[in-house]
Scaffold this active site. Structure first.
Site: not given
Length: 603
Positions: A47, A148, A25, A27-29, A32
């Site tokens: 990550k 978050d 998966g 995300g914004g950062m 993973v």
């Protein structure tokens, strides 16, 4: 080699030790990855920091790298907490940090679960909320704000006893901050840190991160889980931010006992918002309700509940298990300790499962009956059998039901149906594992129906062989009959006796305004079921049939399911069963505006 480049994909070796296997998966950062630790011969999650623009200003790039290091430091400080994803290490590779984390096998995040299964029951949301609140409170006591909290950052995975979704984990401390330490706040100049729609109003207005702000985000998350959409979701991010600051959340329609919790957490003024202690107590009461509300099996109906004796198998081969780390753990209130100790038992309650341990002790007359004298059946139940259920004292789910079989499902409106028969090696195993197996086997079906619960009918000690060594998993109407077969037991072309047996994604051939038949979605059909909505208790059935289309268009809009609103519109079905039971549940559908048929190529 820069992180995020094509060569950073599967097969790449990080820090000479971790082989990337596949993406889990992102995300914004960053992304993973599932990776193989060559040194310990096990799987971990890595990550990776991703920079979308190689020319990103150095200041912003440095801030994101610092945030990654901060994530590892903050999450590592919570290592050993049962509801936080464990961080093992942070390492440098090609000048950028990678975070080595626990790989949670079989996990699904809450966002994906809601997308697949639809909204969750209030008790299930309360159980998830209680675990996330425990993780947040542990962080708050260390001065760490998550900042978050949202469905995508909550993982649900099998627990050690194998119960699906039994383990709840909060992940992604990548934007957390310790405000009292002078630590740099890694807020990019171009964006709010957090997710629009889940930010607290004071955070959206530029205020500091606080425990109260995390609690507001938790309230938004639980609202989304029980209602099917976020409380401040709007057509654009800017509109969502404005709604968080200036508007009240839409009144919840499906929250039930969870509604006071949502109301307390979503207060605009952080000073008046519900505290963690009060929220914990309210959630615990929902998960472990008083006996007069959701009664459990009484001792005379069976032996100890399965969560008192459930075995804890060793971790699977190939799973990295961190060494025990001495940690200073806060003392949980008694209510929370009791709830967390429930383990498998909680899952049965939150999933809607109730189990009938109706057997008697060996040597007592009637013990040879498959499920004991209380259930009363002389023959074992078979998959597909429809059943009638009579409850002690007339109160549904208060003690084991006395059952009668209708194998052909041709009699008067059945209360439910046998949908699975999991086998066990012994009567003891059936008592320990049967209810959890029924919860798992019926979970998907329950998610497709409007108002059902599961009853696991476990063999009596002396009736184990007579029951075929199987626990009977029943799906019953939660407040009244089901009026017919459910699941795959319904034959195409069969007319619905009542909308109670309509399921999400069913396709309907509408013969008249009052009759619909089940048909294949691959061919022509007139309507498709999208979901359900409950109307107010003061709405009559006649009134419902005139206002239900508008209610469905508002609460279950077809556009949310990919249907073009210029071509499609909302429809609805309301039946006598929902009004007799008092649930006032309406089935929401989609149909063409011009009255034409819908084909198999629809979303």
């Amino acid at each position: 080699m820069p992180s995020g480049s094509p060569a950073s994909g599967a097969g790449r070796v990080i820090a000479g030790r971790y082989v990337l296997l596949r993406r889990l998966g992102g995300g914004g950062m960053g992304h993973v990855w599932l990776a193989h630790d060559q040194r310990l011969a096990c799987e971990v999650a890595l990550k990776e920091i991703v920079f979308g623009d190689p020319a990103e200003p150095g200041q912003d790039r440095d801030a994101r790298v610092a945030r990654a290091r901060a994530e590892a430091r903050h999450a590592a400080g919570l290592r050993g907490h049962p509801h936080v994803v464990t961080v093992h290490d942070v390492l440098e590779h090609d000048g950028l940090p990678w975070i080595v984390m626990e790989y949670v096998a079989g996990a699904v995040d809450l966002r994906d679960l809601l997308a697949r299964r639809g909204r969750l029951a209030p008790a299930e949301c309360a159980r998830i909320g209680l675990a996330v609140l425990d993780a947040l409170t542990a962080g708050h006591e260390r001065g760490v704000m998550h900042r978050d909290v949202k469905p995508a950052n909550i993982l649900l995975a099998p627990d050690r006893a194998g119960a699906p979704y039994g383990r709840v984990l909060l992940t992604d401390y990548g934007i957390s901050v310790q405000p009292d330490t002078g630590e740099t706040r890694y807020t990019l100049a171009s964006a709010l840190i957090g997710t629009v729609g889940y930010l607290a109003p004071e955070r959206a207005a530029g205020g500091p991160a606080t425990p109260a702000a995390d609690l507001f985000s938790l309230g938004c998350t639980l609202y989304h889980a029980v209602e099917g959409r976020a409380p401040f979701a709007r057509a654009s991010p800017l509109a969502s931010v404005a709604a968080v600051v200036t508007e009240e959340p839409r009144p919840p329609l499906r929250a039930g006992a969870l509604e006071p919790v949502l109301r307390g957490l979503l207060v605009k003024d952080p000073g008046l918002r519900a505290s963690a202690r009060d929220t914990e107590a309210e959630l615990a009461r929902i998960v472990t309700p008083q006996s007069e509300t959701y009664p459990r099996a009484q001792p005379e109906f069976g032996s100890r509940p399965p969560w008192e004796t459930a075995p804890h198998p060793p971790a699977p081969v190939g799973t990295c298990v961190p060494s025990p780390v001495p940690t200073r753990r806060r003392r949980r209130p008694h209510a929370l300790r009791a709830v967390l100790a429930g383990g498998l038992g909680l899952l049965l309650t939150l999933g809607g499962t109730w189990y009938a341990l109706a057997g008697r002790e060996p040597g007592v007359p009637g013990a040879a009956l498959p499920y004991g004298e209380a259930v009363g059946l002389a023959e074992p139940l078979a998959e597909g059998d429809c059943v009638r259920a009579e409850w002690p004292g007339g109160t549904r789910f208060a003690g084991p039901p006395r059952l009668s079989r209708d194998p052909a499902c041709t009699g008067r409106a059945p209360d439910g149906q046998v949908v699975a028969l999991p086998a066990s090696a012994s009567a003891g195993e059936a008592r320990e594992r049967g209810p959890a197996l029924c919860e798992e086997r019926t979970r998907e079906l329950r998610g497709r129906l409007a108002d059902v619960r599961t009853v696991a009918v476990v063999p009596a000690p002396d009736g184990f062989e007579a029951a075929g060594r199987r626990t009977a998993c029943l799906v019953l109407g939660a407040h009244g009959p089901l009026y017919g077969p459910v699941g795959d037991r319904r034959r195409p072309g069969t007319a619905f006796a009542d909308p109670a047996t309509m399921q999400r994604r069913d396709c309907l051939d509408v013969r008249s305004g009052r009759e619909a038949r089940l048909v294949s979605c691959a061919g022509e059909h007139d309507e498709q079921v999208l979901g359900f909505v409950r109307l107010g208790g003061d709405v009559t059935l006649a009134e419902a049939r005139s206002v239900a289309d508008a209610a469905c268009a508002r609460e279950v809009p077809p556009r949310d399911y990919g249907f073009d609103p210029s071509v499609h519109t909302a429809g609805s079905w309301a039946g006598q069963g929902a009004w007799k039971s008092g649930t006032h549940a309406v089935v929401c559908t989609v149909k063409r505006r011009n009255g034409g048929t819908m084909e198999g190529a629809e979303p």
